[in-house]
Scaffold this motif. Structure first.
Motif, PDB file in Angstrom:
ATOM      1  N   ALA B  44     -33.436  -6.469 -41.196  1.00 22.68           N
ATOM      2  CA  ALA B  44     -34.453  -6.343 -40.157  1.00 22.68           C
ATOM      3  C   ALA B  44     -34.807  -4.893 -39.856  1.00 22.68           C
ATOM      4  N   SER B  96     -42.868 -10.853 -38.365  1.00 20.45           N
ATOM      5  CA  SER B  96     -42.128 -12.113 -38.341  1.00 20.45           C
ATOM      6  C   SER B  96     -41.069 -12.090 -37.247  1.00 20.45           C
ATOM      7  N   LEU B  97     -40.380 -10.936 -37.104  1.00 17.33           N
ATOM      8  CA  LEU B  97     -39.369 -10.827 -36.057  1.00 17.33           C
ATOM      9  C   LEU B  97     -40.009 -10.967 -34.685  1.00 17.33           C
ATOM     10  N   GLN B  98     -41.212 -10.419 -34.569  1.00 18.23           N
ATOM     11  CA  GLN B  98     -41.917 -10.508 -33.295  1.00 18.23           C
ATOM     12  C   GLN B  98     -42.188 -11.980 -32.943  1.00 18.23           C
ATOM     13  N   PHE B 223     -34.703 -18.520 -32.693  1.00 17.44           N
ATOM     14  CA  PHE B 223     -35.226 -17.358 -33.411  1.00 17.44           C
ATOM     15  C   PHE B 223     -35.432 -17.711 -34.892  1.00 17.44           C
ATOM     16  N   ILE B 227     -39.132 -18.193 -36.855  1.00 14.24           N
ATOM     17  CA  ILE B 227     -39.509 -17.433 -38.049  1.00 14.24           C
ATOM     18  C   ILE B 227     -39.861 -18.391 -39.185  1.00 14.24           C
ATOM     19  N   LEU B 277     -32.671 -13.470 -43.809  1.00 11.04           N
ATOM     20  CA  LEU B 277     -32.826 -13.497 -42.353  1.00 11.04           C
ATOM     21  C   LEU B 277     -32.272 -14.797 -41.784  1.00 11.04           C
TER      22      LEU B 277
END
Lengths: 313, 300, 310
Positions: B44, B96-98, B223, B227, B277
């Motif tokens: 990340a 994507s993390l957002q 999470f 994603i 991830l």
């Protein structure tokens, strides 16, 4: 003068099931009045399911009565405003049965003492709160350095329960309702908790409602006694009178089933006492043996005379 | 059988999850959590930091020759329109993390609120909330995500996250409600009430601490789910067309037949990143679970 | 409910028509179509008429593939979805549960435990569409063993002949594999943790103390107890089959419900979306109902409760 706490013909019915049609009566037509003049200890005795705990929860305002009302200084508990509710909590406190569940395992034991101090502004200044806590702990015979700063699981049941008594003491209430405070504590530690409770009454002038299924401890510490059976009061009066001359068959049964009485007047027991009179120590042992060997009598014998049973199951 | 003295104490210590700072310490000592955290941070953070050091000029299409295998200039090769896959990755991973962050926060916070309100206060509110929880749980959320994503034309990364978050609250709500229902019967809640705490204070100070580890684990779970949901929607062509996410990278590589043209670096990069991830977050989730629920550690 | 969202289905159709060089934009035609589909009515009336028709078993006509009925379209797609997904779900459930039970029971005594668990973890955390892509790459592009998409060779007529059945199996291989592998990971992990948690229970110790064979304790005692939550999981995922199929079916262009719904959504074909959503919800409800019926068969404790009347 209006009594401090008064229950007026209180009945509590629990409803369950899909359509709320299944009803269980938990307490029927219960009345009680506790004054402010002379601090006393009232024992409420009954077997499990007899409505003892429901009574305690009703008196504390944790349950609402189905019929009747519970009055604090003449005011219905349901209509207390914020300030009056604070006054109510300040005057009436409780100690519950399970000394482990009473603590939030997430916090140190200090937490249960800090919350009332903060919520009721008991400490005049910041530093005084610690002193207050220590004072309350000492009052119940605990050594503050050994208890403060620990987690509940690091203390014994007796210690935890005495902390709960200390918590109630902190508020300087006029009445403490103790719901089976010793039934989940090792027998060897019961006396310590009972002593703390008795001290509350004798030294600090706090009235006590002591709820128990154990007639012996009730007899030991209380002045008055109420016997609950099948959700109703079957007998009430001064403890000496009720224990010596029980009127209701259930009370008679309770008293006659105390295994090795030293103070009761039941005839059958008297014979035993006579038999072993010269060797009191031996007598106690023999008594224990006898109790262990005798199989529990069938239900019909257990209830000497028939009387109406409520739906307690 | 051995005779155990002070039984309640021993039993209590066994079933107690470590608290406060001890919790974090045992979390870091947990192998699953540690490995997961290391992989996650590597995957990340590298793109997040690399993004800052990248020359904006290289982001244009045609900045590199098209369809080149990995080289010094473009460490992960270039795609059909001459963009560096590596540069794309530095945009896709943060995006994507957002999505995951927004959706998981939204779902967990909403779920916790609904669960606490429903469980603690009960009554008609509870009935209403319980029904809506059950409805949201029984309809397949993916279908509605597809439906909504298809109808909201031109989604952005943020609106995508909101849409996904909209479906992420029901599960935590149900779990929190069940937990609150059992917790509120415990003696300490009544003691707190007798000590003068209000309903809201009891929820926050007495009940919340018990739920935190679980909420943390759920957050991590949500999470991952967010994603992956984003990637799934994007692969179907319902993602944010103007922006780059891991799902959109796969979508474009599919669109330009990267597999057929043997441009393996183009599609393998986002696929491997996504797997790493998801895998690392799952390890973190496992670690959370094991530490907050010591019974799970029983296994040898 | 789907109609509450903005977007005019007919304009989508006409856009398609104009793309195909059809006669688009003739106002009378638009009005005529709108009347036919009831789109000129207010939303409330549309909703009521939907339920009235639904109760008569009529889900209306598709807008984008006009003359065909929604029930026909769904009826055609349903067997593919059910065939592919229920088969794969059940296969992976059985495999996962059995392997999970053995590995969970043997624990660290079993040398392969660790790599198997790691593989299961990797499989479970890989989303199935990603696995599908990888499988496509390996089997369709590199090895050229299995066909890339569809349920059977284009142009073949569906019948019950042997070549056609083989063709279907060949086409179903990749989507099936992607679903089996991913859900295998999950069933394995959940069964393993269930068995591990049963291992310390008193009744297991008691069975060991009685001297029962290990095999008997595992399958007759621990496994049976772990089966209840595991079966709940199976029923729930069977209920979600129809809805969960969207991405897999779309990637493989597999003509099941997911594929139909996805295309309907893209074309704003409301009657088909409605029908599909309805079907999915019915599937979930039916699955829940089946769990309730199955429970007493697996777990006798529940039977006692109903017999005793609480």
């Amino acid at each position: 003068m209006t009594p401090l706490l008064q229950a007026h013909q209180v009945t509590k019915v629990f409803r369950s099931g899909m359509t709320q049609r299944k009803q269980t009566v938990a307490l029927r037509d219960f009345s009680l009045s506790i004054g402010t003049d002379a601090p006393s200890i009232i024992a409420v005795v009954g077997e499990s399911g007899s409505g003892k705990s429901t009574m305690a929860r009703l008196l504390l305002g944790l349950e609402r009565p189905t019929v009747g009302e519970v009055l604090y200084a003449g005011e219905d508990l349901r209509t207390l405003n914020r300030a009056r509710r604070r006054a109510f909590l300040n005057d009436i406190q409780a100690v519950f049965q399970d000394p482990f569940a009473s603590f939030n395992p997430f916090y140190k034991v200090d937490h249960v003492l800090e919350v009332p101090i903060n919520k009721f502004g008991l400490a005049p200044e910041r530093g005084a709160s610690r002193a207050l806590m220590e004072e309350a702990l000492q009052a119940v015979g605990l050594r503050p350095p050994e208890t403060l700063g620990r987690y509940p699981h690091q203390l014994s049941g007796g210690q935890r329960q005495r902390i709960m008594v200390a918590r109630a003491l902190l508020m300087q209430p006029k009445l403490i309702i103790a719901d089976e405070p010793v039934s989940m504590i090792d027998a060897s530690l019961r006396a310590t908790v009972l002593d703390s409770l008795r001290q509350c009454n004798e030294d600090f002038g706090i009235s006590l409602i002591y709820i128990t299924h154990d007639l012996t401890t009730a007899y030991q510490i209380s002045h008055d006694i109420i016997v609950l059976y099948a959700c109703s009061v079957v007998e009430a009066g001064a403890v000496e009178q009720v224990v010596k001359r029980p009127q209701h068959p259930y009370t008679q049964l309770l008293i006659s089933s105390i295994p090795c009485p030293t103070r009761t007047a039941s005839g059958r027991m008297k014979r035993h006492r006579l038999k072993w009179a010269r060797r009191p120590d031996l007598g106690r042992v023999a008594c224990l043996h006898r109790a262990a060997r005798t199989p529990s009598p069938p239900v019909s014998k257990r209830r000497p005379r028939s009387f109406r049973r409520g739906r307690i199951n | 059988m051995t005779v155990v003295t002070g039984q309640d104490q021993i039993a209590a210590e066994e079933t107690q999850a470590p608290k406060g700072r001890g919790f974090i310490r045992s979390l870091l000592r947990n192998r699953n959590f540690a490995i997961g955290l290391i992989i996650f941070l590597t995957v990340a953070l590298i793109p997040v930091f690399a993004r800052m050091s990248i020359d904006p000029a290289t982001r244009r299409t045609g900045a590199f020759p098209a369809r080149q295998p990995p080289s010094a200039e473009a460490p992960l090769g270039t795609e059909a329109l001459g963009q560096s896959v590596y540069v794309q990755l530095t945009e896709a991973v943060p995006n994507s993390l957002q999505v995951g962050l927004i959706a998981a926060t939204m779902g967990t916070v909403l779920g916790a609120i609904v669960g606490f309100v429903s469980g603690y206060f009960g009554g008609a509110v509870d009935t209403l909330l319980r029904i809506s929880i059950d409805v949201f749980l029984s309809v397949p959320s993916l279908l509605f995500l597809v439906l909504i994503a298809a109808l909201v034309r031109g989604v952005s990364v943020q609106s995508m996250a909101l849409i996904i978050g909209l479906f992420a609250w029901a599960w935590p709500a149900r779990q929190v409600r069940a937990q609150v229902l059992s917790l509120k019967e415990r003696g300490f809640v009544e003691i707190a009430r007798l000590s003068g705490m209000s309903g809201l204070e009891i929820v926050f100070f007495e009940l919340m601490p018990h739920m935190l580890p679980w909420l943390g684990a759920n957050f991590v779970n949500a999470f991952i789910a967010a994603i992956l949901a984003e990637a799934g929607l994007s692969i179907l062509g319902l993602g944010p067309q103007g922006e780059m996410t891991l799902g959109m990278m796969i979508y474009w590589s599919n669109n330009y037949s990267a597999m057929l043209l043997d441009l393996w670096w183009w599609w393998v990069t986002p696929v491997v990143t996504l797997i790493l991830l998801s895998f690392s977050l799952y390890l973190i989730h496992l670690g959370f679970d094991e530490v907050s629920n010591p019974r799970m550690r029983a296994e040898g | 409910m789907p109609r509450l969202v903005p977007g005019d289905p007919l304009s989508a159709v006409f856009m398609k028509m104009s793309e195909m060089g059809g006669s688009a934009g003739i106002p009378e035609l638009v009005a005529e179509y709108k009347r036919m589909f009831g789109l000129d009515q207010p939303l409330g009336a549309q909703y009521i008429s939907f339920w009235r028709e639904f109760l008569q078993g009529n889900l209306g006509y598709s807008i984008s593939i006009f003359p065909s009925k929604v029930t026909d379209i769904i009826g055609l797609a349903l067997p593919w979805t059910i065939g592919l997904l229920s088969l794969t779900t059940i296969i992976s459930w059985i495999l996962g549960s059995v392997i999970g039970a053995v590995v969970g029971w043997r624990g660290s005594r079993f040398r392969l435990s660790r790599p198997i668990v790691l593989a299961a973890l990797l499989l479970y955390t890989t989303p199935y569409y990603i696995l599908a892509l990888i499988l496509i790459f390996i089997f369709a592009f590199q090895l050229n063993i299995f066909p890339l998409s569809g349920a059977y060779t284009r142009g073949a007529t569906p019948d019950l002949s042997l070549p056609f059945i083989l063709d279907v199996i060949e086409h179903g291989m990749l989507p099936a594999l992607s679903i089996v592998l991913v859900s295998l990971g999950w069933w394995f992990l959940s069964m393993r943790s269930l068995i591990t948690s049963q291992k310390g229970e008193d009744y297991i110790l008691n069975a060991e103390a009685k001297g029962l064979k290990e095999r008997r304790i595992l399958w007759g005692y621990a496994f049976r107890n772990a089966l209840l939550p595991q079966t709940t999981g199976l029923a729930i995922s069977l209920g979600h089959i129809v809805g969960g199929a969207i991405i897999t079916e779309t990637i493989f262009a597999y003509p099941g419900i997911g594929w139909v719904i996805f295309n309907a959504i893209k074309g704003l074909d409301f009657p088909v979306i409605q029908g599909g959503v309805l079907l999915i919800i019915v599937a979930v409800v039916v699955a829940n109902f089946i769990i309730d019926i199955l429970y007493p068969l697996i777990d006798p404790r529940i039977r006692y409760q109903t017999a005793g009347g609480g």
